[in-house]
Design a protein around this motif. Structure first.
Motif, PDB file in Angstrom:
ATOM      1  N   CYS A 129       9.863   1.642   5.070  1.00 17.27           N
ATOM      2  CA  CYS A 129      10.423   2.690   4.215  1.00 17.27           C
ATOM      3  C   CYS A 129       9.963   2.597   2.775  1.00 17.27           C
ATOM      4  O   CYS A 129      10.364   3.410   1.945  1.00 17.27           O
ATOM      5  CB  CYS A 129      11.950   2.627   4.247  1.00 17.27           C
ATOM      6  SG  CYS A 129      12.608   2.907   5.889  1.00 17.27           S
ATOM      7  N   LYS A 130       9.141   1.603   2.438  1.00 17.18           N
ATOM      8  CA  LYS A 130       8.685   1.458   1.055  1.00 17.18           C
ATOM      9  C   LYS A 130       7.666   2.543   0.758  1.00 17.18           C
ATOM     10  O   LYS A 130       6.732   2.759   1.526  1.00 17.18           O
ATOM     11  CB  LYS A 130       8.058   0.092   0.824  1.00 17.18           C
ATOM     12  CG  LYS A 130       9.042  -1.045   0.981  1.00 17.18           C
ATOM     13  CD  LYS A 130       8.346  -2.371   0.773  1.00 17.18           C
ATOM     14  CE  LYS A 130       9.300  -3.521   1.004  1.00 17.18           C
ATOM     15  NZ  LYS A 130       8.626  -4.809   0.916  1.00 17.18           N
ATOM     16  N   SER A 131       7.840   3.228  -0.361  1.00 14.46           N
ATOM     17  CA  SER A 131       6.926   4.315  -0.678  1.00 14.46           C
ATOM     18  C   SER A 131       5.890   3.913  -1.712  1.00 14.46           C
ATOM     19  O   SER A 131       5.004   4.682  -2.042  1.00 14.46           O
ATOM     20  CB  SER A 131       7.716   5.532  -1.183  1.00 14.46           C
ATOM     21  OG  SER A 131       8.453   5.184  -2.329  1.00 14.46           O
ATOM     22  N   PHE A 132       5.968   2.673  -2.253  1.00 13.43           N
ATOM     23  CA  PHE A 132       4.991   2.207  -3.231  1.00 13.43           C
ATOM     24  C   PHE A 132       3.948   1.337  -2.544  1.00 13.43           C
ATOM     25  O   PHE A 132       4.155   0.860  -1.429  1.00 13.43           O
ATOM     26  CB  PHE A 132       5.685   1.431  -4.361  1.00 13.43           C
ATOM     27  CG  PHE A 132       6.538   0.294  -3.869  1.00 13.43           C
ATOM     28  CD1 PHE A 132       6.001  -0.976  -3.705  1.00 13.43           C
ATOM     29  CD2 PHE A 132       7.877   0.490  -3.579  1.00 13.43           C
ATOM     30  CE1 PHE A 132       6.777  -2.018  -3.253  1.00 13.43           C
ATOM     31  CE2 PHE A 132       8.662  -0.558  -3.140  1.00 13.43           C
ATOM     32  CZ  PHE A 132       8.106  -1.815  -2.969  1.00 13.43           C
ATOM     33  N   GLN A 133       2.807   1.135  -3.210  1.00 13.04           N
ATOM     34  CA  GLN A 133       1.721   0.354  -2.621  1.00 13.04           C
ATOM     35  C   GLN A 133       2.158  -1.100  -2.471  1.00 13.04           C
ATOM     36  O   GLN A 133       2.676  -1.703  -3.395  1.00 13.04           O
ATOM     37  CB  GLN A 133       0.479   0.431  -3.497  1.00 13.04           C
ATOM     38  CG  GLN A 133      -0.698  -0.278  -2.879  1.00 13.04           C
ATOM     39  CD  GLN A 133      -1.974  -0.070  -3.657  1.00 13.04           C
ATOM     40  OE1 GLN A 133      -2.023   0.717  -4.587  1.00 13.04           O
ATOM     41  NE2 GLN A 133      -3.001  -0.772  -3.262  1.00 13.04           N
ATOM     42  N   HIS A 134       1.958  -1.643  -1.276  1.00 15.24           N
ATOM     43  CA  HIS A 134       2.343  -3.013  -0.986  1.00 15.24           C
ATOM     44  C   HIS A 134       1.603  -3.488   0.250  1.00 15.24           C
ATOM     45  O   HIS A 134       0.929  -2.716   0.916  1.00 15.24           O
ATOM     46  CB  HIS A 134       3.867  -3.110  -0.756  1.00 15.24           C
ATOM     47  CG  HIS A 134       4.311  -2.311   0.432  1.00 15.24           C
ATOM     48  ND1 HIS A 134       4.523  -0.957   0.376  1.00 15.24           N
ATOM     49  CD2 HIS A 134       4.561  -2.671   1.717  1.00 15.24           C
ATOM     50  CE1 HIS A 134       4.888  -0.517   1.574  1.00 15.24           C
ATOM     51  NE2 HIS A 134       4.921  -1.554   2.409  1.00 15.24           N
ATOM     52  N   GLU A 135       1.711  -4.785   0.544  1.00 14.12           N
ATOM     53  CA  GLU A 135       1.146  -5.364   1.760  1.00 14.12           C
ATOM     54  C   GLU A 135       2.233  -6.163   2.461  1.00 14.12           C
ATOM     55  O   GLU A 135       3.097  -6.748   1.822  1.00 14.12           O
ATOM     56  CB  GLU A 135      -0.023  -6.299   1.425  1.00 14.12           C
ATOM     57  CG  GLU A 135      -1.239  -5.592   0.890  1.00 14.12           C
ATOM     58  CD  GLU A 135      -2.385  -6.564   0.622  1.00 14.12           C
ATOM     59  OE1 GLU A 135      -2.224  -7.774   0.862  1.00 14.12           O
ATOM     60  OE2 GLU A 135      -3.437  -6.100   0.177  1.00 14.12           O
ATOM     61  N   HIS A 136       2.171  -6.204   3.767  1.00 16.57           N
ATOM     62  CA  HIS A 136       3.078  -7.027   4.553  1.00 16.57           C
ATOM     63  C   HIS A 136       2.336  -8.312   4.892  1.00 16.57           C
ATOM     64  O   HIS A 136       1.294  -8.277   5.542  1.00 16.57           O
ATOM     65  CB  HIS A 136       3.492  -6.303   5.839  1.00 16.57           C
ATOM     66  CG  HIS A 136       4.342  -5.100   5.575  1.00 16.57           C
ATOM     67  ND1 HIS A 136       5.712  -5.152   5.588  1.00 16.57           N
ATOM     68  CD2 HIS A 136       4.010  -3.828   5.252  1.00 16.57           C
ATOM     69  CE1 HIS A 136       6.198  -3.960   5.307  1.00 16.57           C
ATOM     70  NE2 HIS A 136       5.186  -3.135   5.095  1.00 16.57           N
ATOM     71  N   VAL A 137       2.875  -9.427   4.436  1.00  9.39           N
ATOM     72  CA  VAL A 137       2.233 -10.711   4.668  1.00  9.39           C
ATOM     73  C   VAL A 137       2.431 -11.114   6.120  1.00  9.39           C
ATOM     74  O   VAL A 137       3.541 -11.088   6.643  1.00  9.39           O
ATOM     75  CB  VAL A 137       2.833 -11.783   3.727  1.00  9.39           C
ATOM     76  CG1 VAL A 137       2.205 -13.137   3.997  1.00  9.39           C
ATOM     77  CG2 VAL A 137       2.641 -11.376   2.284  1.00  9.39           C
ATOM     78  N   GLY A 138       1.326 -11.442   6.783  1.00  7.21           N
ATOM     79  CA  GLY A 138       1.390 -11.908   8.157  1.00  7.21           C
ATOM     80  C   GLY A 138       1.472 -10.802   9.188  1.00  7.21           C
ATOM     81  O   GLY A 138       1.694 -11.071  10.357  1.00  7.21           O
ATOM     82  N   VAL A 139       1.304  -9.534   8.777  1.00  7.83           N
ATOM     83  CA  VAL A 139       1.363  -8.413   9.715  1.00  7.83           C
ATOM     84  C   VAL A 139      -0.022  -7.776   9.782  1.00  7.83           C
ATOM     85  O   VAL A 139      -0.562  -7.326   8.779  1.00  7.83           O
ATOM     86  CB  VAL A 139       2.408  -7.358   9.258  1.00  7.83           C
ATOM     87  CG1 VAL A 139       2.416  -6.179  10.208  1.00  7.83           C
ATOM     88  CG2 VAL A 139       3.781  -7.982   9.167  1.00  7.83           C
ATOM     89  N   LYS A 140      -0.600  -7.745  10.958  1.00 13.83           N
ATOM     90  CA  LYS A 140      -1.930  -7.167  11.129  1.00 13.83           C
ATOM     91  C   LYS A 140      -1.793  -5.663  11.341  1.00 13.83           C
ATOM     92  O   LYS A 140      -1.015  -5.206  12.178  1.00 13.83           O
ATOM     93  CB  LYS A 140      -2.634  -7.808  12.319  1.00 13.83           C
ATOM     94  CG  LYS A 140      -4.066  -7.362  12.475  1.00 13.83           C
ATOM     95  CD  LYS A 140      -4.752  -8.121  13.599  1.00 13.83           C
ATOM     96  CE  LYS A 140      -6.196  -7.677  13.690  1.00 13.83           C
ATOM     97  NZ  LYS A 140      -6.928  -8.419  14.698  1.00 13.83           N
ATOM     98  N   THR A 141      -2.516  -4.892  10.537  1.00 11.57           N
ATOM     99  CA  THR A 141      -2.538  -3.434  10.659  1.00 11.57           C
ATOM    100  C   THR A 141      -3.985  -2.972  10.565  1.00 11.57           C
ATOM    101  O   THR A 141      -4.895  -3.774  10.385  1.00 11.57           O
ATOM    102  CB  THR A 141      -1.731  -2.767   9.516  1.00 11.57           C
ATOM    103  OG1 THR A 141      -2.373  -3.041   8.273  1.00 11.57           O
ATOM    104  CG2 THR A 141      -0.296  -3.260   9.488  1.00 11.57           C
ATOM    105  N   GLU A 142      -4.182  -1.648  10.622  1.00 12.97           N
ATOM    106  CA  GLU A 142      -5.533  -1.111  10.442  1.00 12.97           C
ATOM    107  C   GLU A 142      -6.019  -1.355   9.021  1.00 12.97           C
ATOM    108  O   GLU A 142      -7.207  -1.526   8.782  1.00 12.97           O
ATOM    109  CB  GLU A 142      -5.543   0.389  10.745  1.00 12.97           C
ATOM    110  CG  GLU A 142      -5.332   0.711  12.207  1.00 12.97           C
ATOM    111  CD  GLU A 142      -5.296   2.206  12.461  1.00 12.97           C
ATOM    112  OE1 GLU A 142      -5.735   2.986  11.587  1.00 12.97           O
ATOM    113  OE2 GLU A 142      -4.825   2.606  13.530  1.00 12.97           O
ATOM    114  N   ALA A 143      -5.091  -1.386   8.058  1.00  9.50           N
ATOM    115  CA  ALA A 143      -5.460  -1.538   6.651  1.00  9.50           C
ATOM    116  C   ALA A 143      -5.642  -2.998   6.240  1.00  9.50           C
ATOM    117  O   ALA A 143      -6.341  -3.286   5.286  1.00  9.50           O
ATOM    118  CB  ALA A 143      -4.409  -0.882   5.766  1.00  9.50           C
TER     119      ALA A 143
END
Length: 161
Positions: A129-143
């Motif tokens: 639900c975060k609308s600002f630029q961020h990264e999730h540590v330890g979560v693999k995504t396309e980005a």
């Protein structure tokens, strides 16, 4: 202790009720303290008891409390600080907290309508639900690959060692 406290404004001196000290010890799973150990001097650093003196017997010469001995004991425990921490150390705000605050202020200005879908940052994690630029540590995504340290950094360190 009042004289020592005046010399070390960076150290917080707190007087507690003896029974509360015993309950504090019990809450930490440490049953080494007994009611007969009171009075007691605890040295606490970063929320953990680093030293304690039960009964205060080591601090007395005849019937007088030796302030110098108490000060040396506290110094060895590493809890005496001559200067208080800087305001930045006390009130430090992490970058993500700043971004969250800015985002909340932006949402507040927009009212109940919220952000349009194109204004939201898409981190690639479903349900985020975060609308600002961020990264999730330890979560693999396309980005992002989800690694804290890139494989190249690890391999270079192994080669150089």
């Amino acid at each position: 202790l009042e004289r020592i406290a005046a010399k070390y404004p960076g150290t917080k001196f707190v007087r507690g009720i003896g029974v509360a000290s015993i309950l504090y010890a019990d809450g930490n799973g440490d049953d080494a303290w007994k009611k007969g150990d009171l009075p007691m001097l605890l040295a606490v650093r970063e929320g953990k008891v680093v030293a304690w003196n039960a009964g205060l017997k080591d601090f007395f010469s005849s019937a007088d409390l030796e302030t110098r001995v108490v000060e040396q004991w506290l110094d060895r425990a590493g809890v005496l600080f001559e200067s208080p921490p800087s305001l930045d150390e006390i009130c430090r705000i992490r970058p993500e907290e700043t971004a969250l605050l800015e985002n909340m202020m932006k949402l507040n200005r927009l009212g109940d309508g919220g952000l349009e879908e194109e204004d939201r940052y898409n981190c690639g994690v479903a349900g985020c639900c975060k609308s600002f630029q961020h990264e999730h540590v330890g979560v693999k995504t396309e980005a992002q690959n989800g690694l804290l340290v890139s494989e190249d950094q690890v391999l270079c360190q192994e080669i150089s060692n």
